[in-house]
Motif scaffolding. Sequence first.
Motif, PDB file in Angstrom:
ATOM      1  N   ALA A  62      21.618  34.905  74.102  1.00 31.78           N
ATOM      2  CA  ALA A  62      20.611  34.040  73.490  1.00 31.78           C
ATOM      3  C   ALA A  62      19.447  33.793  74.449  1.00 31.78           C
ATOM      4  CB  ALA A  62      21.251  32.714  73.069  1.00 31.78           C
ATOM      5  N   ILE A  63      19.754  33.562  75.714  1.00 30.08           N
ATOM      6  CA  ILE A  63      18.703  33.307  76.713  1.00 30.08           C
ATOM      7  C   ILE A  63      17.839  34.546  76.914  1.00 30.08           C
ATOM      8  CG2 ILE A  63      18.294  32.824  79.160  1.00 30.08           C
ATOM      9  CD1 ILE A  63      20.783  30.986  79.032  1.00 30.08           C
ATOM     10  N   SER A  64      18.471  35.726  76.955  1.00 32.80           N
ATOM     11  CA  SER A  64      17.691  36.957  77.143  1.00 32.80           C
ATOM     12  C   SER A  64      16.696  37.149  75.998  1.00 32.80           C
ATOM     13  CB  SER A  64      18.617  38.172  77.255  1.00 32.80           C
ATOM     14  OG  SER A  64      19.226  38.480  76.022  1.00 32.80           O
ATOM     15  N   CYS A  65      17.105  36.804  74.775  1.00 32.28           N
ATOM     16  CA  CYS A  65      16.201  36.926  73.628  1.00 32.28           C
ATOM     17  C   CYS A  65      15.064  35.915  73.702  1.00 32.28           C
ATOM     18  CB  CYS A  65      16.973  36.750  72.326  1.00 32.28           C
ATOM     19  SG  CYS A  65      18.106  38.101  71.951  1.00 32.28           S
ATOM     20  N   LEU A  66      15.384  34.693  74.089  1.00 33.40           N
ATOM     21  CA  LEU A  66      14.339  33.677  74.230  1.00 33.40           C
ATOM     22  C   LEU A  66      13.279  34.114  75.229  1.00 33.40           C
ATOM     23  CD1 LEU A  66      16.543  30.443  74.237  1.00 33.40           C
ATOM     24  CD2 LEU A  66      14.878  31.087  72.484  1.00 33.40           C
ATOM     25  N   CYS A  84      18.382  45.193  78.797  1.00 34.43           N
ATOM     26  CA  CYS A  84      19.652  45.458  79.481  1.00 34.43           C
ATOM     27  C   CYS A  84      20.554  44.224  79.460  1.00 34.43           C
ATOM     28  CB  CYS A  84      19.397  45.886  80.930  1.00 34.43           C
ATOM     29  SG  CYS A  84      18.832  47.591  81.122  1.00 34.43           S
ATOM     30  N   ILE A  85      19.984  43.071  79.792  1.00 34.41           N
ATOM     31  CA  ILE A  85      20.775  41.832  79.813  1.00 34.41           C
ATOM     32  C   ILE A  85      21.299  41.513  78.414  1.00 34.41           C
ATOM     33  CG2 ILE A  85      20.682  39.334  80.203  1.00 34.41           C
ATOM     34  CD1 ILE A  85      18.590  39.912  82.398  1.00 34.41           C
ATOM     35  N   GLY A  86      20.435  41.634  77.406  1.00 29.86           N
ATOM     36  CA  GLY A  86      20.859  41.361  76.035  1.00 29.86           C
ATOM     37  C   GLY A  86      21.929  42.318  75.558  1.00 29.86           C
ATOM     38  N   THR A  87      21.787  43.596  75.923  1.00 25.17           N
ATOM     39  CA  THR A  87      22.786  44.594  75.528  1.00 25.17           C
ATOM     40  C   THR A  87      24.123  44.328  76.190  1.00 25.17           C
ATOM     41  OG1 THR A  87      21.055  46.260  75.222  1.00 25.17           O
ATOM     42  CG2 THR A  87      23.307  47.067  75.480  1.00 25.17           C
ATOM     43  N   ILE A  88      24.097  43.976  77.471  1.00 24.81           N
ATOM     44  CA  ILE A  88      25.334  43.635  78.184  1.00 24.81           C
ATOM     45  C   ILE A  88      26.007  42.432  77.521  1.00 24.81           C
ATOM     46  CG2 ILE A  88      26.252  42.712  80.361  1.00 24.81           C
ATOM     47  CD1 ILE A  88      24.041  44.410  81.759  1.00 24.81           C
ATOM     48  N   ALA A  89      25.200  41.438  77.159  1.00 26.93           N
ATOM     49  CA  ALA A  89      25.751  40.232  76.527  1.00 26.93           C
ATOM     50  C   ALA A  89      26.368  40.549  75.168  1.00 26.93           C
ATOM     51  CB  ALA A  89      24.648  39.181  76.374  1.00 26.93           C
ATOM     52  N   PHE A  90      25.651  41.322  74.358  1.00 30.28           N
ATOM     53  CA  PHE A  90      26.157  41.654  73.025  1.00 30.28           C
ATOM     54  C   PHE A  90      27.423  42.503  73.112  1.00 30.28           C
ATOM     55  CE2 PHE A  90      26.075  44.775  69.468  1.00 30.28           C
ATOM     56  CZ  PHE A  90      26.396  43.889  68.448  1.00 30.28           C
ATOM     57  N   SER A  91      27.378  43.551  73.928  1.00 28.16           N
ATOM     58  CA  SER A  91      28.520  44.456  74.024  1.00 28.16           C
ATOM     59  C   SER A  91      29.694  43.804  74.735  1.00 28.16           C
ATOM     60  CB  SER A  91      28.107  45.738  74.763  1.00 28.16           C
ATOM     61  OG  SER A  91      27.057  46.394  74.082  1.00 28.16           O
ATOM     62  N   SER A 153       9.230  36.149  66.992  1.00 29.55           N
ATOM     63  CA  SER A 153      10.357  36.693  66.229  1.00 29.55           C
ATOM     64  C   SER A 153      11.507  37.093  67.148  1.00 29.55           C
ATOM     65  CB  SER A 153       9.898  37.901  65.404  1.00 29.55           C
ATOM     66  OG  SER A 153       8.944  37.527  64.436  1.00 29.55           O
ATOM     67  N   LEU A 154      11.177  37.765  68.259  1.00 32.18           N
ATOM     68  CA  LEU A 154      12.219  38.168  69.211  1.00 32.18           C
ATOM     69  C   LEU A 154      12.913  36.943  69.806  1.00 32.18           C
ATOM     70  CD1 LEU A 154      10.293  41.039  71.027  1.00 32.18           C
ATOM     71  CD2 LEU A 154      12.194  41.294  69.435  1.00 32.18           C
ATOM     72  N   ALA A 155      12.131  35.919  70.141  1.00 28.56           N
ATOM     73  CA  ALA A 155      12.721  34.701  70.708  1.00 28.56           C
ATOM     74  C   ALA A 155      13.611  33.986  69.704  1.00 28.56           C
ATOM     75  CB  ALA A 155      11.608  33.767  71.191  1.00 28.56           C
ATOM     76  N   SER A 156      13.240  34.038  68.424  1.00 27.29           N
ATOM     77  CA  SER A 156      14.025  33.350  67.396  1.00 27.29           C
ATOM     78  C   SER A 156      15.426  33.936  67.262  1.00 27.29           C
ATOM     79  CB  SER A 156      13.311  33.409  66.045  1.00 27.29           C
ATOM     80  OG  SER A 156      13.387  34.707  65.469  1.00 27.29           O
ATOM     81  N   VAL A 157      15.594  35.206  67.654  1.00 27.79           N
ATOM     82  CA  VAL A 157      16.918  35.824  67.624  1.00 27.79           C
ATOM     83  C   VAL A 157      17.878  35.051  68.532  1.00 27.79           C
ATOM     84  CG1 VAL A 157      18.237  37.906  68.156  1.00 27.79           C
ATOM     85  CG2 VAL A 157      16.008  38.088  67.055  1.00 27.79           C
ATOM     86  N   GLY A 158      17.366  34.585  69.676  1.00 27.10           N
ATOM     87  CA  GLY A 158      18.207  33.807  70.585  1.00 27.10           C
ATOM     88  C   GLY A 158      18.699  32.516  69.949  1.00 27.10           C
ATOM     89  N   VAL A 159      17.801  31.847  69.216  1.00 25.71           N
ATOM     90  CA  VAL A 159      18.183  30.606  68.525  1.00 25.71           C
ATOM     91  C   VAL A 159      19.221  30.918  67.447  1.00 25.71           C
ATOM     92  CG1 VAL A 159      17.337  28.685  67.130  1.00 25.71           C
ATOM     93  CG2 VAL A 159      15.918  29.610  68.985  1.00 25.71           C
ATOM     94  N   TRP A 160      18.965  31.959  66.670  1.00 26.85           N
ATOM     95  CA  TRP A 160      19.865  32.389  65.581  1.00 26.85           C
ATOM     96  C   TRP A 160      21.245  32.725  66.135  1.00 26.85           C
ATOM     97  CZ3 TRP A 160      18.511  32.849  60.348  1.00 26.85           C
ATOM     98  CH2 TRP A 160      19.370  33.583  59.527  1.00 26.85           C
ATOM     99  N   TRP A 161      21.265  33.502  67.211  1.00 25.54           N
ATOM    100  CA  TRP A 161      22.510  33.934  67.865  1.00 25.54           C
ATOM    101  C   TRP A 161      23.341  32.711  68.264  1.00 25.54           C
ATOM    102  CZ3 TRP A 161      22.137  38.415  71.954  1.00 25.54           C
ATOM    103  CH2 TRP A 161      23.424  38.854  72.298  1.00 25.54           C
TER     104      TRP A 161
END
Length: 400
Positions: A62-66, A84-91, A153-161
């Motif tokens: 979430a932080i990486s997206c924000l 990279c950080i977001g992918t590591i977090a998701f996976s 929009s990209l930052a909102s993904v962090g909130v959604w997540w």
Amino acid sequence: MPTFFSDTAAKGLDPGTATAYWGYTDSIASLFVLLLSPILGAIADASGSKKIFLRFFTYMGAISCLLMFTIGAGNWLWASLLICIGTIAFSGGNVFYDAFLTDIAPPEKRDYVSSVGYSYGYIGGGILLAAHLYFILNAETFGVTTTTATQISLASVGVWWFLFAIPLFRNVPEKKIATEKRSAWQWTRIGFQDVRHTLSKITKYPELIKFLIAFWFFNDGINTIIKMATIYGKEIGIGTTHLITALLLTQFIGFPSTLLFGKIAEKVGSKVTLFITLFTYLILVCIGYYMQSAMHFYILAGLVGLVQGGSQAISRSIFSRMVPVYHNTEFFGFFSLTGKCASILGPFVFALVGQLSGSSRLGILSLVFFFVVGIILLFRVNIPKGEKEALDDEEPIINV
């Protein structure tokens, strides 16, 4: 993100180089996940702490997206780092999320439950993507530029997540195992010991090994299509509006299709259903090679939506039935590791072939190899035998 990366973050680079950098970024992120996944799974199995690890990776993602709100023109390196950080977090989080499947569903229902999980993911992603598309296309109405609208929009993904993880953390039960209180270092040491122990006994599960190797190949092709299709479309001249709209189409086709494949698997079997999805992907690769127009991309997106969720859900379900009961999360760590191995090689080969040949079309054609080999190896997997091998395992986790 692929279109934003190409248009804004990689501004100043030629389109082929931007596509290659995107592929290399995905490969580097996947390499880190490859190294972490089995150890994290072993630690979670030993300590009974799947939810704690899932929470950590959720916050990290979430932080990486924000922070993606801060990506500006030419900041491709900063963008790559956040990806990279977001992918590591998701996976990394999916290691523990997937492992909950054995806690919440009996074996005979896992095809369907796994499919429902993916289908709801399509609905959630589709709703958010629709809101993003409307916002970006009407940015001036909201008093912002298209670039700023994309950053928001990209930052909102962090909130959604973060928000949609809360019900899971509050309500989904985790099977507890009797453990002693230990330090983080002690749990890490136990995690390494369990991984070594699993590697020493993994030959007891030959059908599971065969499935993992097959999965490595065909999932390589699937991951590469998911990660590279949009930026590839951008490179050959398809407009951003068409690309995002096609992705939205993928989401909403994916919802009913994934449920449908879950039901098909219950009727004709998981293996046959998985073959149907993989042969469809071979058709997809051919469409991608000859793609010239937005209409071609819409057809490709529709076919991806038709089979993507089904292939992933059925693969996860097959694997869950061949996992030894006392090493559930650890083996899902290896499952994630296998997927990440695929995520490393596929985008890298796509990027390298495209860069060396000067044509990303040859890069997408290289994916035929991964699907064909994966299909051939899957033919050799005996799922009922693999289930029996898993049930015969009664050796508990080593806590020393």
